[in-house]
Design a protein around this motif. Structure first.
Motif, short mmCIF file in Angstrom:
data_model
loop_
_atom_site.label_atom_id
_atom_site.label_comp_id
_atom_site.label_asym_id
_atom_site.label_seq_id
_atom_site.Cartn_x
_atom_site.Cartn_y
_atom_site.Cartn_z
N LYS A 161 63.01 99.69 -23.61
CA LYS A 161 63.33 98.48 -24.36
C LYS A 161 64.82 98.46 -24.72
N GLN A 162 65.35 99.63 -24.97
CA GLN A 162 66.78 99.75 -25.17
C GLN A 162 67.22 101.14 -24.73
N ILE A 163 68.45 101.22 -24.28
CA ILE A 163 69.04 102.51 -23.95
C ILE A 163 70.31 102.64 -24.79
N GLN A 164 70.37 103.71 -25.55
CA GLN A 164 71.57 103.90 -26.38
C GLN A 164 72.55 104.81 -25.66
N ILE A 165 73.77 104.32 -25.54
CA ILE A 165 74.85 105.08 -24.87
C ILE A 165 76.08 105.05 -25.78
N THR A 166 76.84 106.11 -25.73
CA THR A 166 78.01 106.20 -26.63
C THR A 166 79.33 106.12 -25.89
N LEU A 167 80.18 105.24 -26.34
CA LEU A 167 81.60 105.23 -25.94
C LEU A 167 82.41 105.20 -27.23
N ASP A 168 83.22 106.20 -27.43
CA ASP A 168 83.88 106.36 -28.72
C ASP A 168 85.25 105.70 -28.81
#
Lengths: 40, 429
Positions: free
Chosen positions: B195-202
């Motif tokens: 349903k959602q994919i959490q990805i990090t870009l800082d």
């Protein structure tokens, strides 16, 4: 004199979005998707 | 009759007051005349129709009514509601990145290159099925380490749990995103289940690459962004988390430039801005204001931005009976940040929940802490983050204020505005 209800919750979001207002330390984010039907 | 002690009034312009009522989960607006009449205790002066509303909504209560006891009962009801359950599964402790601030680096026991195996996965499935078979909805969040390093168990668990729970299950994934592009062709049907994919870009490339590099300080930004592009082009929602430092805050807009340069579909991007470094805690008063500026800025550029401020009387799943974090080896914890702190483990999928250990979390209540009990933000933070509290005091407790507390009135007013704009979030009677 007047009173207006601007927000009333019928259920807390705790089960779906278990995120405190500041998510320092908490990797959990919970997004609100308006068109949920596409994904269920 | 008297005023409910849990109710707080906040002045809103010249002629209005905001009424916060955590017991009812409500926010009302009243005019100054009504406010003056309520606080003066001249309830006889209030028109009958409005007086009835104030009584119905428990702003005014009978003298012998115990609002704190009622609030405790409400919290218990919310904590023990198992109609919606969440299980977070750490598929591995292993990670392909070496983020400079990773909390797993502060707890060396976490840095083990261990994957969940089929035996533990089967026990995890049994644990989830047993606890959630009566639930209306079940959420499973895959996490790690880097969960895409263990696609064998990711696909196995997804298939088995989907088979058992069918339509009522929701899957989410939290990944650093580095492997998305490489794995897309083989696993795209699985990616589409989330349903959602959490990805990090800082932040923009040079900052992100400094904070979230591969071993050897090799860059990751571009490959991660290509993965995000792939997901959003395929209509998969991405929660794009950014862990910001105050000193890099002014660079954040350049990340938005990059997203636009790559023509990432904004409909499927949801920006989440956080401040993860422990040193940032001392900057909370400043961060509290800066976050709002950033929020408005990103909104004005057409992005969805997560506004982490809403009526939430239980602080998080850690204090409820409907949320569990399962480590790669089957150990069960209550909070993602506390994984690996063996003294705070509450059970295992092999042996079940230790009620005694679980109680330490379930019994936590903001009402027991006068600082929280008398705070106008009580209904919005529920007592704050217990992990923050534990790191700062060594005590498993509530009462560590989140950063919106330092600018509460602004957050409250924005919350009201957002609620008016989004009727789905507000269920007016």
């Amino acid at each position: 004199m007047k009173i207006e209800t601007v927000y009333a919750t019928t259920e807390d979001t705790v089960s779906g979005c278990q995120v405190p207002p500041n998510f320092y330390g908490c990797p959990n984010l919970c997004i609100t998707i308006d068109d949920e039907e596409e994904f269920v | 009759m008297r005023l409910n002690k849990l109710v707080h009034f906040i002045k809103n312009g010249e002629d209005e007051y905001i009424v916060i009522n955590p017991l009812m989960g409500e926010v009302n607006i009243i005019d100054s005349e009504l406010y003056e009449t309520i606080v003066s205790g001249n309830f006889d002066m209030i028109p009958r129709e409005i007086l009835e509303i104030l009584k119905d909504h428990l702003v005014l209560i009978q003298d012998n009514y115990d609002e704190f006891h009622s609030y405790e009962n409400l919290l218990k009801k919310l904590k023990f509601d198992t109609s919606f359950q969440t299980f977070t599964i750490l598929l591995t402790r292993s990670c392909n990145l070496e983020c400079v601030y990773c909390y797993e680096r502060t707890n060396r026991s976490l840095l083990q290159r261990k994957h969940m195996d089929k035996h533990v996965a089967d026990k995890t499935i049994d644990f989830i099925n047993e606890r959630a078979h009566d639930s209306k909805r079940v959420k499973v969040i895959f996490y790690g380490g880097e969960p895409l390093l263990n696609t064998t168990m990711l696909t196995y668990l997804t298939d088995r749990l989907e088979h058992y729970h069918d339509q009522k299950i929701i899957f989410e994934l939290i990944t650093n995103g580095y492997l998305v592009k490489d794995l897309w062709e083989k696993y795209k049907n699985y990616f589409k289940k989330f349903k959602q994919i959490q990805i990090t870009l800082d932040g923009p490339p040079e900052i992100h690459n400094k904070l979230r590099p591969l071993p050897g300080k090799l860059p990751t930004f571009e490959k991660i962004l290509e993965g995000i592009k792939l997901l959003t082009d395929n209509k998969i929602h991405v929660a794009l988390r950014s862990n910001l430092y105050l000193k890099y805050l002014n660079e954040y807009p350049r990340l938005l430039d990059e997203l636009e340069k790559y023509e990432v579909n904004k409909k499927y991007i949801h920006l989440g801005i956080g401040f993860v470094h422990p040193d940032e805690i001392r900057n909370y008063p400043t961060i509290s204001k800066k976050f709002l500026n950033l929020y408005y800025y990103a909104k004005n550029r057409g992005f969805n931005v997560l506004f982490q401020f809403h009526m939430q009387r239980v602080p998080c799943g850690a204090v409820t009976n409907n949320s569990f974090v399962i480590d790669y080896n089957g150990d069960i914890y209550k909070c993602w940040g506390l994984v690996g702190f063996k003294q705070l483990k509450v059970g295992s999928v092999q042996e079940g929940i230790s009620e005694r250990a679980h109680r330490k979390f379930l019994d936590l209540s903001p009402i027991n802490n006068p600082k929280c009990r008398d705070c106008p933000m009580l209904g919005f933070c529920g007592g704050g983050c217990l992990y923050n509290s534990y790191l700062n005091s060594g005590e498993l407790n509530l009462g560590f204020c989140p950063f919106p507390r330092y600018n509460f009135e602004e957050y409250l007013k924005l919350f009201i505005k957002e609620s008016k704009n989004n009727p789905k979030r507000s269920n007016k009677p």
